[in-house]
Design an enzyme around this catalytic site. Structure first.
Site, PDB file in Angstrom:
ATOM      1  N   PHE A 117       0.796  -1.048  -0.008  1.00 55.79           N
ATOM      2  CA  PHE A 117       0.102   0.129  -0.048  1.00 55.79           C
ATOM      3  C   PHE A 117       0.865   1.308  -0.015  1.00 55.79           C
ATOM      4  CE2 PHE A 117      -4.389  -0.812  -0.145  1.00 55.79           C
ATOM      5  CZ  PHE A 117      -5.110   0.491   0.283  1.00 55.79           C
ATOM      6  N   GLN A 231      -7.183  15.099   2.947  1.00 57.26           N
ATOM      7  CA  GLN A 231      -6.599  14.293   1.839  1.00 57.26           C
ATOM      8  C   GLN A 231      -7.287  14.260   0.611  1.00 57.26           C
ATOM      9  OE1 GLN A 231      -6.068   9.828   2.693  1.00 57.26           O
ATOM     10  NE2 GLN A 231      -3.917  10.478   2.885  1.00 57.26           N
ATOM     11  N   HIS A 233      -7.538  11.788  -2.533  1.00 56.34           N
ATOM     12  CA  HIS A 233      -7.248  10.370  -3.012  1.00 56.34           C
ATOM     13  C   HIS A 233      -7.024  10.365  -4.412  1.00 56.34           C
ATOM     14  CE1 HIS A 233      -7.647   6.054  -3.995  1.00 56.34           C
ATOM     15  NE2 HIS A 233      -7.405   5.711  -2.668  1.00 56.34           N
ATOM     16  N   LEU A 243     -14.648   5.729  -5.347  1.00 57.85           N
ATOM     17  CA  LEU A 243     -13.276   5.389  -4.933  1.00 57.85           C
ATOM     18  C   LEU A 243     -12.838   4.266  -5.984  1.00 57.85           C
ATOM     19  CD1 LEU A 243     -10.609   5.691  -3.224  1.00 57.85           C
ATOM     20  CD2 LEU A 243     -11.971   4.028  -1.572  1.00 57.85           C
ATOM     21  N   GLU A 246      -6.559   2.300  -3.732  1.00 56.10           N
ATOM     22  CA  GLU A 246      -5.159   2.449  -3.906  1.00 56.10           C
ATOM     23  C   GLU A 246      -4.722   1.168  -4.025  1.00 56.10           C
ATOM     24  OE1 GLU A 246      -2.926   5.406  -1.404  1.00 56.10           O
ATOM     25  OE2 GLU A 246      -2.375   3.667  -0.585  1.00 56.10           O
ATOM     26  N   ARG A 288      -0.266   9.583  -0.635  1.00 55.54           N
ATOM     27  CA  ARG A 288      -1.433  10.199  -1.217  1.00 55.54           C
ATOM     28  C   ARG A 288      -1.224  11.701  -1.643  1.00 55.54           C
ATOM     29  NH1 ARG A 288      -6.225   7.144   1.683  1.00 55.54           N
ATOM     30  NH2 ARG A 288      -5.832   5.252   0.795  1.00 55.54           N
ATOM     31  N   HIS A 356     -11.218  12.784  -0.046  1.00 59.40           N
ATOM     32  CA  HIS A 356     -11.347  11.461   0.787  1.00 59.40           C
ATOM     33  C   HIS A 356     -11.513  11.368   2.095  1.00 59.40           C
ATOM     34  CE1 HIS A 356     -11.400   7.141   0.481  1.00 59.40           C
ATOM     35  NE2 HIS A 356      -9.951   6.823   1.284  1.00 59.40           N
ATOM     36  N   ARG A 391      -2.435  11.029   5.911  1.00 59.37           N
ATOM     37  CA  ARG A 391      -2.614   9.743   6.213  1.00 59.37           C
ATOM     38  C   ARG A 391      -2.028   8.845   5.277  1.00 59.37           C
ATOM     39  NH1 ARG A 391      -6.314   5.806   5.418  1.00 59.37           N
ATOM     40  NH2 ARG A 391      -7.700   7.002   4.104  1.00 59.37           N
TER      41      ARG A 391
END
Lengths: 583, 248, 118
Positions: A117, A231, A233, A243, A246, A288, A356, A391
């Protein structure tokens, strides 16, 4: 007014709220728990999280490395004592979920599998296909049905916290189906109502993410911390904003500009890695904020693909093959085909950054306690802070579990000390009067839809990936104006049964408060760090701003902004290096 | 972005002003690629803010927006305008009482979900400090039954549920079956009482509509038939081989 | 309380709401013909037990136009019933090739019975 007497009231029944309820039910079977949510629990936005939840389990990984990834990923704005706690608890929580029956994806030998990730040096993201949040939510909800002590109040919209000088002692909530207000008398309240992504027009967030819990705490005098850190995304569908996980990139998907170039290598995340063989923490597996910012820069150069929904980049997963996509990214494939008419097995999918997650939220300490005794918070609505300025993907689902439980234990501690829950009848009556005023108001001239549209436009234009002093100034003025005009909102629907005009009006009120906290905090932070980027202050300024911003409610005006030092223990602020050179 | 003329005929009901539900027409122009939910949102935003309906994720994972669209149970966020011609009829999900407009009372469904004991009843205690082992093949056995988003389209499609409201219903039975099939679970007998009851799986006459309308391909009809077979086998075993029964 | 949840009445219009429901009712309706045919066979057995005259009368009945029509319809319904059930079997018993196995068994049995009859 009908009342409910309980020991602990939990507002929000998503991952954090349900985890808190379970922790309470298991630790204290005789405790009365009221689980209050404006939607049925399985509708909570936790269900939309796709990629996974991070926790150290594989040999070769270590808590220290998860710590370093998280703190660096957060651009050193994370409170390191809280991060220490978080990463140590993470594997235990994920294991507990497995024991409750969560269908984690597995290795051939039957052990839990992990996937790569963004921003993580090693693979530690537990996942359940590409519906991890969905499975976590349903596992928690179904497990909660085992405990009769968890009394649910589904489709109750919490309006205000009841506070008597010293303590939080409950809340008022509207039973949506009847429109009647109820008073909840509780010795402790846990807020787990989620973030406020709906203050932006393009977001992965569902309709319900309107920051109600944040606003409730804010109006009760609890500061909102680090609200400027929003944030983006990198891979949202350009038309619906929904979405694409990721994990698409974790499995090897790449991002291309309109010329087919993997442009991230031009923004400090190179060198280019072999297609289909991602190297952790570089290129498409960068964090991100960096990836979204690279998009913005590349777009300014004119290199993005113009589409009917705006400029996009291309997420190319063709080289993963149909088998891998069907096995590990089935929801992604379904969504691309249904909403974009693009099959990722055959063609690259146009995507672009969308709002996001909110790193900021209700100020809590690492025990999930707010400065207001009796009030606790966990999940996206809270800011501990373990996420700092940005994050890392898959830390959030774990955060729900770790701090959902932590909030529960803190609340239990508190309840065991303070046995008396004093009913605040007058405060509740005043809350009802305020609601009635809105309900009966005529001739105001403002509409929910009208004000909301203006708010969305302002946030999109001035509080996006890159901000400027001038733009933020304009946004602050605009939101102050909208705050004043909000008092002249008139409802079209003045009936009682399931009145969604009223609910949207209340949600708008929450969003305006959150939006104002975001832009005021952003205006005050004269540096760039993580997800908060300023064209007029492009560098990180640790001397002045290695601190959290706190936005405190000031009735009738904008929030007062103050600062609090970040807790630094082991890791001094360094350079965030996502180039291949660090490997 | 090309637009098209859209006409919706929506069933409205406000208990404070209406004795019974009635249709209301809305005509507007919308982008071709939209779904019915987008049209409802536009109506609420710019034409009629009093319209009430449930929605959230807009990606068919939260299960909020189930409704009857031209007589078929569908998720409004996945009902593409391109698949419809002429006036689109939008009604609340069938077989549930109407609370207000497109919002139904789903108490019965939520209660039924709880009745099948949809949580892990472990076969044996977990290994110390580690997860239960479950191979990919074992996971595959029950995986599809975990995908239910609780949207209730199956209940709206099922004529048995419409005619016999006591029927447990497709999603609840499929959920019980999901746990029965989980290799870590040993609770089949505990769930038997509900699943094998007259109002459980045996009320099903295999119309199969539930599986046809399920947006997640859970195949509740398949689950129900398998529950029937399992409970039959269990019954015979319990009566013909009583020595195999667990100590109560 | 101003709530007044409205329960829409259920009528048999549901059968016509979608082709799948009509197909289902036809499938279920087939049991009338199959049941009727079974009763006819039982009657035939009974007539057999009553001696050659009764048996001959029964065979005459079978040759009547009404009987032929009935048998054609019953055959059609039985075929529909069997094919729908065989096709649904894999849902109840997820064993590989189970539907094919049913058809194969059906074919084999039919061959045997036809051989005996002709």
């Amino acid at each position: 007014m009908e009342t409910v007497s309980t020991d602990v009231a939990i507002i929000g029944a998503g991952g954090a709220g349900l985890r808190a309820a379970l922790a309470l039910a298991e630790a204290a079977p005789k405790l009365r728990i009221a689980l209050i949510s404006k939607v049925y629990p399985m509708r909570s936005h936790t269900c939309a999280a796709e990629g996974g939840a991070a926790g150290v389990i594989k040999p070769g990984d270590s808590l220290q490395q998860h710590f370093d990834d998280t703190v660096g990923g957060g651009d050193w704005l994370c409170d390191q004592d809280a991060v220490d706690y978080f990463i140590a608890e993470a594997p235990k929580e994920l294991l507990q979920l497995e024991r409750w029956g969560c269908p984690w994806s597995r290795e051939p030998d039957g052990s839990v599998a992990v996937r790569p990730f963004g921003g993580m040096k090693l693979m530690r993201t537990w996942f359940a296909a590409d519906k991890s949040g969905f499975h976590i939510l349903h596992t928690l909800f179904q497990t909660s049905l085992k405990y009769p002590s968890i009394r649910r109040f589904d489709e109750y919209y919490a309006t205000e916290l009841l506070v008597d000088g010293a303590c939080c002692r409950g809340l008022t909530a509207i039973e949506m189906r009847s429109g009647q207000m109820r008073r909840f008398d509780a010795a402790a309240v846990i807020l787990a109502g989620g973030g406020a992504g709906r203050i932006f027009p393009f977001t992965t967030n569902g309709a319900i993410k309107t920051g109600d819990a944040m606003a409730m705490a804010y109006r009760a005098g609890v500061p909102l911390k680090d609200m400027e850190f929003v944030q983006y995304h990198p891979t949202g569908l350009p038309n619906t904003g929904t979405l694409l996980t990721e994990a698409c990139r974790g499995e090897g998907g790449v991002l291309l500009n309109k010329a087919g170039r993997r442009f991230l290598q031009d923004y400090g995340m190179g060198p280019e890695t072999p297609r289909g063989h991602p190297v952790l923490k570089t290129m498409e597996l960068g964090p991100r904020d960096r990836v979204s910012q690279a998009f913005w820069q590349e777009q300014k150069k004119g290199n993005m693909l113009p589409t009917q929904w705006g400029d996009c980049m291309l997420l190319d997963m063709r080289h993963l093959g149909e088998k891998t996509i069907n096995e590990r990214l089935p929801l992604v494939r379904d969504m691309s085909i249904s909403y974009m008419g693009v099959d990722p097995v055959r063609d690259p999918v146009p995507v672009r950054p969308v709002v996001h997650y909110m790193m900021g939220g209700i100020h809590t300490d690492l025990r999930a306690a707010t400065p207001l005794p009796g009030l606790f918070a966990a999940g996206e609505c809270a800011c501990v802070s373990i996420n700092g300025a940005n994050r890392l993907g898959s830390n959030s689902l774990t955060e729900l579990l770790v701090f959902g439980r932590r909030a529960a234990l803190s609340a239990l501690d508190f309840v065991e000390q303070k046995k008396d829950a004093k009913p605040l009848v007058a405060e509740a009556d005043r809350a009802q009067a305020r609601l009635r005023e809105l309900f009966q108001r005529t001739g105001g001239g403002e509409t929910v839809a009208g004000l909301r549209k203006e708010m969305l436009q302002t946030m999109e234009e001035h509080a996006g990936i890159y901000r400027s002093g001038e733009g933020l100034g304009a946004a602050c003025a605009k939101l102050a104006e909208l705050r004043r005009r909000y008092r002249r909102i008139e409802l079209h629907d003045k009936t009682n049964v399931y009145n969604t005009d009223l609910l949207q009006a209340l949600e708008l009120g929450s969003m305006l408060d959150c939006a104002e906290a975001v832009v005021q905090s952003a205006a005050g932070r004269r540096e760039s760090r993580g997800a908060h980027q300023r064209l007029d202050f492009p560098a990180r300024d640790d001397r002045h701003f290695l601190r959290h911003s706190l936005a405190t409610y000031d009735a009738g005006g904008p929030p007062r902004i103050s600062y609090q030092d970040v807790v630094i223990t082991k890791s001094q602020p360094g350079v965030r290096d996502y180039s291949g050179a660090h490997a | 972005m090309s637009e098209r003329a859209v006409e919706l005929e929506v069933l409205r009901y406000n208990p404070e002003t209406d004795k019974e539900p009635h249709f209301q027409r809305y005509a507007l122009s919308c982008p071709e690629e939209w779904v019915v939910l987008d049209v409802l949102n536009k109506i609420k935003e710019s034409v009629d803010p009093t319209l009430s309906y449930r929605w959230s994720c807009h990606m068919a994972v939260c299960g909020s927006c189930g409704m009857m669209i031209n007589g078929e149970p569908k998720l409004a966020c996945k009902a593409f305008l391109r698949d419809y011609r002429g006036t689109i009829r939008v009604e609340p999900l069938r077989h549930f009482p109407i609370e207000r407009d497109l919002v139904t009372v789903i108490d019965d469904f939520v209660a039924k979900l709880a009745r099948v004991k949809p949580y892990l009843i472990p076969k044996e205690p977990p290994p110390e400090g580690a997860e239960y082992r479950q191979t990919p093949a074992q996971l595959k056995r029950y995986k599809q039954f975990t995908l239910c988003i609780n949207c209730m389209l199956c209940y709206a499609a099922c004529p048995e549920y419409g005619l016999i409201p006591k029927y447990l219903g497709p999603a609840a039975i499929a959920l019980g079956h999901r746990w029965n099939l989980d290799s870590r679970d040993g609770g089949r007998e505990a769930r038997q009482e509900e699943l094998a009851a007259t109002e459980g799986a045996w009320e099903c006459s295999f119309v199969g509509a539930c599986s046809e309308v399920c947006p997640e391909h859970v195949d509740p009809a398949g689950a129900i038939q398998r529950v029937k077979i399992e409970s039959t086998v269990d019954w015979y075993r319990a009566h013909l081989m009583p020595w195999t029964n667990e100590e109560k | 309380m101003s709530r007044a949840p409205y329960e829409r009445p259920i009528t048999s219009e549901w059968i016509f709401r979608h082709p799948r429901y009509l197909r289902y009712m036809v499938r279920e309706f087939s049991c009338l013909f199959i049941g009727g045919w079974t009763l006819l066979m039982v009657w035939g057995l009974h007539q057999l037990s009553q001696g050659p005259a009764a048996w001959a009368a029964f065979l005459e009945l079978l040759r009547s136009p009404a009987s032929v029509v009935f048998h054609l319809l019953a055959l059609a319904f039985a075929l529909y019933h069997s094919t729908t059930w065989f096709n649904l079997t894999p849902k109840a018993l997820p064993v590989p090739f189970i539907a094919e196995a049913h058809y194969a068994g059906w074919a084999a049995l039919s061959v045997v019975i036809l051989a005996l009859a002709l």
